[in-house]
Design an enzyme around this catalytic site. Structure first.
Site, mmCIF file in Angstrom:
data_model
loop_
_atom_site.group_PDB
_atom_site.id
_atom_site.type_symbol
_atom_site.label_atom_id
_atom_site.label_comp_id
_atom_site.label_asym_id
_atom_site.label_seq_id
_atom_site.Cartn_x
_atom_site.Cartn_y
_atom_site.Cartn_z
ATOM 1 N N LYS A 1 -76.332 -45.814 30.738
ATOM 2 C CA LYS A 1 -75.587 -45.370 29.220
ATOM 3 C C LYS A 1 -75.859 -43.891 29.384
ATOM 4 O O LYS A 1 -75.014 -43.321 28.946
ATOM 5 C CB LYS A 1 -76.659 -45.799 28.172
ATOM 6 N N GLU B 1 -59.655 -44.714 24.790
ATOM 7 C CA GLU B 1 -60.834 -45.322 24.601
ATOM 8 C C GLU B 1 -60.788 -46.616 24.678
ATOM 9 O O GLU B 1 -61.631 -47.597 25.082
ATOM 10 C CB GLU B 1 -61.425 -44.676 23.370
ATOM 11 N N HIS C 1 -41.440 -43.657 32.843
ATOM 12 C CA HIS C 1 -41.390 -42.407 33.972
ATOM 13 C C HIS C 1 -42.239 -43.109 35.031
ATOM 14 O O HIS C 1 -42.847 -42.346 35.651
ATOM 15 C CB HIS C 1 -41.983 -41.110 33.596
ATOM 16 N N ARG D 1 -80.808 -47.673 30.749
ATOM 17 C CA ARG D 1 -80.574 -46.695 31.436
ATOM 18 C C ARG D 1 -80.193 -46.830 33.141
ATOM 19 O O ARG D 1 -80.093 -46.144 33.881
ATOM 20 C CB ARG D 1 -81.859 -45.689 31.323
HETATM 21 C C1 G6P Z 1 -71.720 -42.761 30.621
HETATM 22 C C2 G6P Z 1 -71.444 -43.922 29.777
HETATM 23 C C3 G6P Z 1 -70.271 -43.614 28.818
HETATM 24 C C4 G6P Z 1 -70.564 -42.580 28.048
HETATM 25 C C5 G6P Z 1 -70.643 -41.179 29.130
HETATM 26 C C6 G6P Z 1 -70.892 -39.694 28.352
HETATM 27 O O1 G6P Z 1 -70.990 -42.645 31.689
HETATM 28 O O2 G6P Z 1 -71.505 -45.035 30.525
HETATM 29 O O3 G6P Z 1 -70.200 -44.844 27.902
HETATM 30 O O4 G6P Z 1 -69.419 -42.302 27.245
HETATM 31 O O5 G6P Z 1 -71.858 -41.436 29.968
HETATM 32 O O6 G6P Z 1 -72.053 -40.070 27.655
HETATM 33 P P1 G6P Z 1 -72.580 -39.313 26.524
HETATM 34 O O7 G6P Z 1 -74.221 -39.683 26.237
HETATM 35 O O8 G6P Z 1 -72.727 -37.818 27.112
HETATM 36 O O9 G6P Z 1 -71.875 -39.242 25.490
#
Ligand code: G6P
Length: 610
Positions: free
Chosen positions: A605, A483, A506, A27
């Protein structure tokens, strides 16, 4: 985005803090600290850096006899990473840790400065500590003080708070940020998420919005505003301690990539009825509901938003329901037109992303029905949405999502099928066949792709000495490319852009020169010829091309420098195989570059600030 933990009970508190914090590091990992109650008062040990730095500090200044402590791991927002800005923060009789952001901290700070408060850090958290301390001086009782202070604070927060002279008592409150309470054999716990508590217990209770709780060594009380006290309703999580461990893999990311074949089955099978048809009744959603949807707005951040882009193509292809995808942080400032029949779908692995939550709340305020696709159960987004569909991916620890995204994609695929079937656009037979592809072909194809590390490593070797890389694709492959590019950037720090294959010419093709790596994805047979023309355009300008392509297309040898073939048992199998390939290429590139794969720099995360 910052992790908090706490414990009160009969055991030594510090080892528990360290264990929990090591799980919560995903986190944020800019600084780390603990506060522990001892005979002579509350002691704080904290420092810039990761948990190893705190362990070293604690070796020099051990805290051995504490039975009550709180801890924090930080993702810096107000004030850079430093010892001073690290949590816990103290103000008078209050010591606390915080996850979230106090938006009106400047005005509170100047008010408190006027009352003689002294601040040692640049954080909003220290202001919150001072405010609670100020309220405590007036109220002389922790719950009343916390409630009074919370009424003055705007923003998001989960606090764990110790008060001087209140031995063994930990107070918590949350608004916007997550907080889980738990009951163990030797005491009571709190944490930002359940995975941090799995080493100790599986009995938990998710604290509700604006709820205050008091943890004592022999019990927990929820303390509503009417002055009553009641115990939490404990539940048992199905997660196991093993599910939050690496299980022999070098990184959580690699473990989670390998878990994908099984995760797809877990996410799809609860939505298949006894006739083998797509059916979301177990989620409380019936065919009439799907039929009532005229237009979908998907709102999400990061990879979840990319899953939405994939879902958009599927829903429009199968169900012919117009679908738009929105970046959550933009949504409420420029909301698209909503009308009768609009459904807002919020996608979030963590279920706590602040921007996605704000968008969900905005949609609800407009009276628009909402549906959340979430992995972490009982999280705020899951709770607040009108309907929820869990992805059942299990805990995802690596910051870069893999199985989280993969299961969002499989759930969206099922939604597209369910909507098309409900609308009579898909016969029983076709729907059954498509469901079978997800349950049977996709896991088998992904398993097959897992054994091709050498191909991924070879492709990754071609990327690591370059500053810029491109992914190109058309249709679903463009969504996948976005992605793929994000994965590579996040963990290997190589700059990568995703382009719709036909769009590169383009303008951006001017960046292609001799040796520029271009990865092309081609899972759609009908689009191959067009994509191949775009590949030729970049190759003729010197690009080194890796083509990730379905194996039933005879690719001329001069088309690409490297070819990664995809199984073609079904369209879904090909798409999910391509996903696995691009995840593995990113992983191998980061590994060759020696990057910290599970904890990439500057990221977190779960982003619980807007
Ligand atoms: C953060 C993470 C991403 C993730 C995004 C959305 O920026 O680093 O990897 O996709 O949050 O997170 P969530 O928990 O809402 O899917």
């Amino acid at each position: 985005m910052c992790g908090i933990i706490g414990y009160t009970g009969s055991a030594n508190a510090i080892p528990k803090m360290m264990k929990g914090l090591s799980v919560l590091e995903y986190r944020g990992y800019d600084s780390v600290g603990v506060a522990a109650q001892r005979k002579n008062g509350t002691e704080i040990v904290k420092c810039k850096g990761r948990i190893g730095a705190l362990e070293e500090k604690l070796r020099d200044e051990p805290i051995e006899d504490s039975r009550c402590a709180i801890g924090h791991t930080r993702w810096a927002t107000h004030g850079g990473p430093s010892d001073e800005n690290a949590h816990p923060h103290r103000a008078g009789k209050v010591v606390l840790v915080h996850n979230g952001i106090i938006e009106n901290y400047k005005e509170l700070r100047s008010e408190l400065l006027g009352k003689g408060a002294v601040f040692l850090s640049e954080t909003d958290t220290e202001v919150a500590a001072a405010l609670i301390n100020d309220c405590y001086a007036a109220e002389r009782e922790p719950v009343a003080a916390i409630r009074k202070a919370a009424a003055r604070m705007r923003g998001a927060f989960a606090f764990a708070i110790l008060f001087d002279g209140r031995e063994g008592e930990v107070y918590v409150i949350r608004r916007g940020s997550p907080l889980i309470l738990a009951r163990g054999r030797d005491g009571f716990y709190l944490a930002s998420d359940m995975t941090a508590l799995l080493p100790f217990t599986r009995e938990y209770c998710a604290l509700k919005e604006d709820e205050i709780a008091c943890l004592l060594p022999d019990g927990v009380s929820i303390c509503p505003a009417d002055g009553t006290r009641f115990p939490p309703e404990w539940k048992t999580t199905t997660m196991t301690p093993e599910s939050a461990q690496k299980g022999g893999f070098a990184h959580f990311m690699l473990k989670e990539i390998h878990e994908q074949p099984a995760a797809v089955v877990k996410s799809v099978s609860p939505r298949v009825n006894s006739k083998g048809l797509p059916d979301f009744s177990a989620d409380g959603i019936n065919a009439d509901f799907w039929r009532s949807v005229r237009h979908i707005q998907v709102v999400a951040c990061g990879s979840a938003m990319h899953a939405g882009l994939l879902g958009q193509r599927l829903i429009e292809d199968y169900a012919k329901v117009p679908t738009t995808v929105h970046i959550a942080s933009e949504y409420r400032y420029h909301p698209p037109v909503m009308s009768e029949g609009t459904l807002v779908v919020v996608i979030s692995q963590s279920g706590e992303t602040a921007d996605s939550l704000a968008a969900l709340r905005y949609a609800k305020e407009q009276g628009i029905p909402t549906l959340a696709i979430v992995n972490a159960v009982e999280t705020t987004i899951a709770r607040e949405a009108d309907r929820r569909v869990y992805t059942y991916a299990g805990p995802e620890i690596a910051v870069a999502t893999t199985k989280g995204y993969c299961t969002q994609a499989s759930v969206l695929w099922m939604i597209a099928l369910a909507m098309a079937h409900a609308a009579g656009r898909l016969t029983d037979e076709k729907a059954r066949e498509a469901v079978n592809c997800l349950l049977r072909d996709v896991p088998a194809a992904m398993e097959q792709m897992l054994s091709r590390e050498d191909r991924y490593r070879k492709a990754a070797r071609g990327l690591i000495n370059h500053e810029h890389v491109f992914y190109i694709g058309r249709g679903i492959d463009y969504a996948l490319s976005m992605e793929a590019a994000l994965k590579l950037k996040e963990i290997s720090y190589i700059h990568c852009e995703a382009y719709a294959a036909g769009e590169l010419k383009h303008g951006t093709i001017s960046l292609v020169e001799a040796g520029t790596p271009v990865l092309a994805i081609s899972t759609e047979r009908d689009l191959f010829d067009k994509t191949e023309s775009n590949i030729r355009e970049v190759r003729s300008r010197g690009a080194q091309v890796t083509l990730i392509c379905r194996s039933d297309i005879a690719v001329p040898s001069e088309t690409a420098d490297e070819l990664i073939s995809l199984p073609v048992s079904s369209n879904a199998a090909t798409v999910f195989s391509a996903l696995l390939a691009v995840q593995c290429i990113a992983y191998e590139a980061a590994s060759l570059l020696g990057c910290d794969i599970d904890r990439p720099r500057n990221l977190a995360k779960s982003v619980t600030v807007e």
